[in-house]
Design an enzyme around this catalytic site. Structure first.
Site, PDB file in Angstrom:
ATOM      1  N   GLU A  21       0.867  -1.181   0.000  1.00 38.40           N
ATOM      2  CA  GLU A  21       0.000   0.000   0.000  1.00 38.40           C
ATOM      3  C   GLU A  21       0.904   1.231   0.000  1.00 38.40           C
ATOM      4  O   GLU A  21       1.652   1.470   0.949  1.00 38.40           O
ATOM      5  CB  GLU A  21      -0.902  -0.017   1.241  1.00 38.40           C
ATOM      6  CG  GLU A  21      -1.785  -1.254   1.362  1.00 38.40           C
ATOM      7  CD  GLU A  21      -2.869  -1.286   0.307  1.00 38.40           C
ATOM      8  OE1 GLU A  21      -3.111  -0.238  -0.347  1.00 38.40           O
ATOM      9  OE2 GLU A  21      -3.483  -2.353   0.128  1.00 38.40           O
ATOM     10  N   GLU A 274     -27.832 -48.026  -5.134  1.00 39.21           N
ATOM     11  CA  GLU A 274     -27.014 -47.686  -3.972  1.00 39.21           C
ATOM     12  C   GLU A 274     -26.216 -46.433  -4.324  1.00 39.21           C
ATOM     13  O   GLU A 274     -25.148 -46.507  -4.917  1.00 39.21           O
ATOM     14  CB  GLU A 274     -26.104 -48.855  -3.615  1.00 39.21           C
ATOM     15  CG  GLU A 274     -26.882 -50.095  -3.190  1.00 39.21           C
ATOM     16  CD  GLU A 274     -25.989 -51.303  -2.946  1.00 39.21           C
ATOM     17  OE1 GLU A 274     -26.516 -52.297  -2.427  1.00 39.21           O
ATOM     18  OE2 GLU A 274     -24.788 -51.249  -3.279  1.00 39.21           O
ATOM     19  N   HIS A 352     -16.487 -48.057  13.009  1.00 42.91           N
ATOM     20  CA  HIS A 352     -15.730 -48.926  13.900  1.00 42.91           C
ATOM     21  C   HIS A 352     -16.536 -49.401  15.108  1.00 42.91           C
ATOM     22  O   HIS A 352     -16.146 -50.340  15.794  1.00 42.91           O
ATOM     23  CB  HIS A 352     -14.479 -48.188  14.395  1.00 42.91           C
ATOM     24  CG  HIS A 352     -14.790 -46.997  15.258  1.00 42.91           C
ATOM     25  ND1 HIS A 352     -15.200 -45.799  14.710  1.00 42.91           N
ATOM     26  CD2 HIS A 352     -14.781 -46.825  16.606  1.00 42.91           C
ATOM     27  CE1 HIS A 352     -15.410 -44.929  15.700  1.00 42.91           C
ATOM     28  NE2 HIS A 352     -15.162 -45.530  16.849  1.00 42.91           N
ATOM     29  N   GLU A 401     -19.418 -50.679   2.577  1.00 44.66           N
ATOM     30  CA  GLU A 401     -20.847 -50.374   2.647  1.00 44.66           C
ATOM     31  C   GLU A 401     -20.987 -49.093   3.472  1.00 44.66           C
ATOM     32  O   GLU A 401     -20.630 -49.063   4.647  1.00 44.66           O
ATOM     33  CB  GLU A 401     -21.616 -51.526   3.297  1.00 44.66           C
ATOM     34  CG  GLU A 401     -21.447 -52.867   2.597  1.00 44.66           C
ATOM     35  CD  GLU A 401     -22.174 -52.925   1.257  1.00 44.66           C
ATOM     36  OE1 GLU A 401     -23.009 -52.021   0.996  1.00 44.66           O
ATOM     37  OE2 GLU A 401     -21.925 -53.864   0.488  1.00 44.66           O
TER      38      GLU A 401
END
Length: 588
Positions: A21, A274, A352, A401
């Site tokens: 600037e 799916e 998990h 899945e």
């Protein structure tokens, strides 16, 4: 501000850019212009001179002396690298200090030079530091790759006593500012991953919705058009309804395999009903591209991996071979590797836990320990795509899945993204585990289709066209043998850790004649002969062997018609006998 010109230059080029600037007034009066010039002229000159600050040099092939384009130059502890031009040149701005510097390139051994000293920040003559890299498996340049390079010192001198120090201060301040912003963004990204929020995942507006085929194709084409330097869009064929089965490739050299760089694929929507996998891969492709060059982990993944994303497969014929294969038939290390991926690699938010699906989703009380199951225990499928990949390619493939409902509500798509995004990244990173390397001959040429065999594991992989190979392995100590017909074999031991793949290169002794001399008592006549023996000469040779070695050789002749001419010919065979018989027995 995300995506500005400074960002672009810093991420996609070797250019370091700051914004200055120049005054408080956007449009000063004409009478003020001379004062503005006097205020800035020395700064303008001094800042241009700063391009000479730091280190520069050439990266070359140590054998041919040719420049290496696209080599990476890295300063240890600085998380931003530069690359060489097509002339092998590099430049790297650096503040005063003692550095460890490394040059690396695909197909070459990396070279690190330690204790490189840069004394000050004033403009002048930069440190000139050249690198000569040894080709992997090829000849070696004797003076490079020593354990420790001699410390290099550079003393940059100021070019003008009147030069202002202001640009140096501004440069330093801006450097700190950029680092702080980068750290801040990394913290926000980590917060996004761990707190399951998508607030900071994307740079542009993102819709969480279902895509039909037309929408999907348009989505992938727009990403390809926006990121042509990182993507390639291709089709692997057509469905029964003549729709292209599209794949989006992501990497820094789209359409080109880089020797030594592994390839990874995600295939979704295996069955037409799916669909959540399709939406996740579309989001994942956008996520990778919009975060490349901004988030270090994503940048490393894209730089080091060739990624193929196929959002929809839509039920192509599932049977690839008639050979059954299930996880229960895999050797123990691979079973353990599968469990390792489930426990550590996938990083899924809930998988998990092994919870069963709700009652309205089908069979109740199906609980899988750690969220995984042996596929054959669930239901048997012979000759599926996993079987084909495992048996006929170097690819190790799993089926995931992703949810209990085949076609979830659109309002749940963002939830699925938050649950799976960390898994999508971490699983792709697993391709860099185990052992990798190159197989070359004694001349340094790549050896394709060589067999890589791990002792104790009944499944081999093969080297690719450039001689490169990859072998997924869990941590441990292994003996690995590489062999190919016409070459001598080589066996090495390696320690595999939980980190990046161990580099293990092989040089095979090539040539049938040399192999024959070493391994079959020097009987290499037939291998180096100009032509094969015809039938008559072969029979004469056998008869001569029998005549010259009558004490141990007996020749038999069978008369049978030739299938083509019906002419009766003699077909000879040899019987070798050990005389006298040992312990009253005749050995043949």
């Amino acid at each position: 501000m995300f995506g500005g010109m400074q960002d672009f230059n810093y991420i996609h080029s070797n250019c370091f850019e700051i914004t200055l600037e120049l005054s408080c007034c956007k449009y000063p009066k004409e009478t003020e212009l001379q004062k503005e010039w006097l205020n800035n002229k020395e700064s303008l000159l001094s800042y241009i001179e700063m391009v000479q600050m730091g280190v520069k040099g050439l990266v070359k092939d140590s054998v041919t002396g040719k420049a290496i384009e696209g080599a990476t130059f890295k300063i240890d502890s600085i998380d931003h690298n530069v690359v060489t031009t097509n002339r092998g040149e590099y430049w790297r701005l650096a503040l005063p200090g003692v550095y460890q510097m490394t040059a690396s390139a695909v197909g070459y051994e990396s070279l690190t030079k330690k204790d490189v000293v840069i004394k000050n920040t004033t403009a002048g003559t930069p440190l000139v530091l050249d690198f000569q890299l040894n080709p992997i498996g090829g000849q070696r340049y004797p003076s490079v790759n020593s354990p420790d390079a001699v410390p290099v010192v550079v003393d940059n001198h100021k070019s003008s006593q009147s030069s202002s120090s202001t640009p140096t201060a501004s440069l330093t301040a801006s450097t700190v500012g950029v680092a702080t912003e980068g750290q801040h963004w990394a913290e926000r990204w980590n917060q996004s991953v761990h707190n399951m929020t998508s607030k900071y995942d994307f740079r542009t507006k993102t819709e969480y919705k279902h895509h039909n085929y037309t929408d999907l194709k348009d989505y992938m084409q727009r990403l390809n058009a926006k990121y042509p330097h990182l993507t390639r869009l291709y089709s692997i064929g057509q469905s029964v309804e003549s729709r292209d089965l599209m794949v989006l490739e992501i990497g820094i050299t789209p359409g080109v395999h880089r020797p030594g760089v592994p390839e990874f694929k995600y295939v979704a929507n295996m069955h037409g009903n799916e669909v959540i996998g399709r939406e996740l891969l579309l989001l994942f492709s956008k996520y990778l591209l919009e975060n490349y060059g901004i988030e270090p982990r994503i940048t490393r993944l894209v730089n080091s991996t060739r990624i193929h994303l196929m959002p929809t497969y839509l039920g192509l014929p599932m049977l690839f071979s008639d050979e059954p294969l299930t996880l229960s038939l895999m050797p123990a290390p691979l079973r353990v590797f599968h469990l390792e991926l489930a426990l550590k690699g996938l990083n899924h938010a809930t998988m998990h836990l092994g919870k069963s699906c709700p009652a309205d989703c089908g069979i109740m009380n199906e609980n899988f320990a750690y969220g995984i199951t042996n596929g054959a225990n669930w239901y048997a499928l012979y000759g599926g795509m996993q079987d084909w990949n495992y048996l006929h390619t170097n690819c190790f493939e799993l089926t995931l899945e992703l949810g209990c409902r085949k076609y979830p509500y659109e309002t749940d798509i963002e939830m699925f993204w938050n649950q799976n995004k960390r898994s999508l990244i971490t699983f792709a990173e697993e391709v860099h585990k185990g052992v990798k390397g190159f197989v070359v001959d004694t001349e340094g040429h790549p050896v394709a289709n060589a067999t890589i065999r791990v002792e104790g594991i009944g499944h081999d992989v093969r080297s690719a066209a450039d001689g490169d190979y990859w072998r997924l392995l869990i941590p441990g100590v292994y003996r690995i043998t590489v062999f190919k017909k016409g070459f001598g074999s080589q066996t090495q031991s390696v320690i595999v850790t939980d980190g990046l793949a161990a580099q293990l290169n092989y040089t095979l002794e090539s040539g049938f004649d040399r192999w024959s001399e070493k391994y079959d008592f020097g009987i290499g006549d037939n291998l180096v002969a100009d032509t094969y023996m015809d039938n008559k000469r072969l029979h004469e040779t056998l008869e001569q062997l029998a005549t010259n070695n009558s004490n141990i050789v007996k020749i038999f002749s069978n008369r049978a018609p030739n299938r083509d001419t019906q002419e009766v010919k003699n077909f000879h065979r040899l019987k070798l006998r050990c005389r006298p018989p040992l312990a009253g027995l005749q050995h043949e």
